[in-house]
Design an enzyme around this catalytic site. Structure first.
Site, PDB file in Angstrom:
ATOM      1  N   LYS A 140     -19.907  -3.751  -1.314  1.00  0.00           N
ATOM      2  CA  LYS A 140     -19.624  -2.747  -0.473  1.00  0.00           C
ATOM      3  C   LYS A 140     -18.885  -1.894  -1.814  1.00  0.00           C
ATOM      4  CE  LYS A 140     -17.270  -5.564   2.189  1.00  0.00           C
ATOM      5  NZ  LYS A 140     -16.790  -5.881   3.282  1.00  0.00           N
ATOM      6  N   TYR A 145      12.091   9.884  -6.308  1.00  0.00           N
ATOM      7  CA  TYR A 145      12.708  10.808  -5.049  1.00  0.00           C
ATOM      8  C   TYR A 145      13.410   9.452  -4.367  1.00  0.00           C
ATOM      9  CZ  TYR A 145       8.268  13.772  -5.567  1.00  0.00           C
ATOM     10  OH  TYR A 145       7.698  14.657  -6.043  1.00  0.00           O
TER      11      TYR A 145
END
Ligand SMILES: Cc1ncc(COP(=O)(O)O)c(C=O)c1O
Length: 388
Positions: A44, A280
């Site tokens: 999956k 940042y």
């Protein structure tokens, strides 16, 4: 993207190399731990980020006779792969009302049913398709997530499934469940769930269910709980060579080898003075004159922002730590004055035998589990499958 651009990207910016020989060896190692059980390769979520098609083929080559997915769409895509054997069993377990039941029935998928609404929808689809559905009844033995509650709910579901089976509308091919805490050795819920699973399967069998497979074992249970193997084991993460949890052990403890190596090429190396804020928010400042290396991967690529100022990267033969914040597309490491060439390799994680960090190291740095590290590597990072 043009083929040339894709090749450039695979070679130049970043890549997730997927070692299919390691995956095949892991499947064999896991099969040796559960010699009496069939093997369902859980592929999956694009095989936990490793590429569902390639990993499914490799797992089958190494002896998997079942594939497991969450969504029916994932299972249908695998069924359409002409390279996979026609008699390969494919099971999917995450359904919502109005799902593609008829396509699933016609494709011969094993579908999981946890409640009456799902049984009614699959029976309707089987009637319309004039093909009996392959249905696996899921028991909630204590996980408290999907699955049918024991007691009256289970009795109602088993009874209704048997009536539909008698009408030729379906065949109950499996009885199954899922563990809550198999990655915590000795957790009391493990034996409680096994007892409940035995009770719920015994009840169904007394009523006349004749399942092809009964199964509950995920990776940690496949590795550590032989009594949980029943007719089939269903490992995911261990197949990709990643440990389900540090408590269980390292991949090497079980003869497993990590399949994914995530690396990038330095996009820039530059000299900066001391006291220079980095990225940042300026959560990192250089302690003296130094060199900074720019790594062109960020949270859009699945590098967890929670690993800002913490994630390890092997660059120029040494572990470096992410300097400051991880941005959307890039982050910085302090190279301590070393003047590496732009284009030099930066390895975020891999098997560890070249001295690089592992997915488990990143999980620790980000306060998460290694499952999330590998699964979230984004589609912008090309998967380069090797040793096919
Ligand atoms: C129902 C089910 N079975 C098996 C697995 C495989 O689990 P693991 O990756 O721990 O082996 C999963 C994954 O979460 C799952 O949801």
């Amino acid at each position: 993207m043009s083929e040339t651009a894709a090749r450039w990207d695979a070679q130049a910016r970043a890549r997730a190399e997927i070692d299919l020989a390691a995956l095949r060896a892991n499947v064999r190692a896991l099969r040796e731990r559960a010699p009496g059980a069939a093997f369902m390769a859980v592929v999956k979520a694009d095989a936990y980020g490793h590429g569902a098609t390639e990993c499914a083929r490799a797992a089958v080559a190494a002896g998997a006779t079942w594939l497991g997915t969450a969504t029916p769409q994932e299972a249908l895509a695998l069924r359409a792969d002409p390279a996979l054997p026609e008699d390969l069993r494919i099971m999917c377990w995450l359904w919502t009302p109005g799902g593609p039941w008829r396509e699933a029935v016609e494709a011969g998928l094993d579908v999981s049913v946890s409640g009456m609404w799902a049984l009614e929808e699959v029976v309707g689809a089987a009637r319309r398709a004039a093909v009996p559905a392959r249905v696996q009844l899921k028991a909630d033995t204590g996980l408290g997530r999907g699955g049918c509650q024991p007691g009256a709910d289970w009795e109602e579901l088993v009874g209704a499934a048997l009536r539909a089976e008698a009408e030729g509308l379906l065949r109950v091919t499996g009885l199954w469940s899922h563990f809550a805490c198999a990655d915590e050795p000795g957790h009391p819920s493990i034996t409680a769930q096994l007892t409940r699973f035995r009770e719920m399967t015994a009840y169904a069998e007394q009523q006349g269910v004749r399942p092809e497979v009964r199964h509950i074992a995920n990776s940690p249970a496949t590795l550590t709980l032989p009594e949980s193997h029943f007719d089939l084991v269903r490992p995911g993460i261990a197949m990709y060579g990643v440990s389900p949890s540090p408590e269980i052990g390292t991949p090497a403890d079980f003869g497993l080898r990590p399949v994914m190596t995530l690396s990038a090429s330095l996009a820039l190396v530059k000299q900066v003075p001391g006291g220079h804020g980095v990225s940042y928010g300026h959560h990192y400042a250089t302690s003296g004159e130094t060199t900074l290396g720019l790594i062109p991967l960020g949270y859009a690529d699945g590098v967890p922002r929670h690993a800002s100022s913490a994630g390890p990267v092997l660059v120029g033969g040494k572990w470096r730590t992410v300097a400051g914040r991880i941005a959307m597309d890039q982050f910085v490491v302090d190279l301590g004055g070393e003047r590496l060439e732009p284009g030099a390799e930066a390895v975020l994680f891999g098997p560890g035998d070249r001295g690089e960090p592992t997915a488990e190291d990143w999980a620790q740095a980000a306060g998460t589990i290694a499952y999330e590290i590998v699964t979230r590597i984004g589609t912008r990072v090309p998967r380069v499958h090797v040793n096919e």
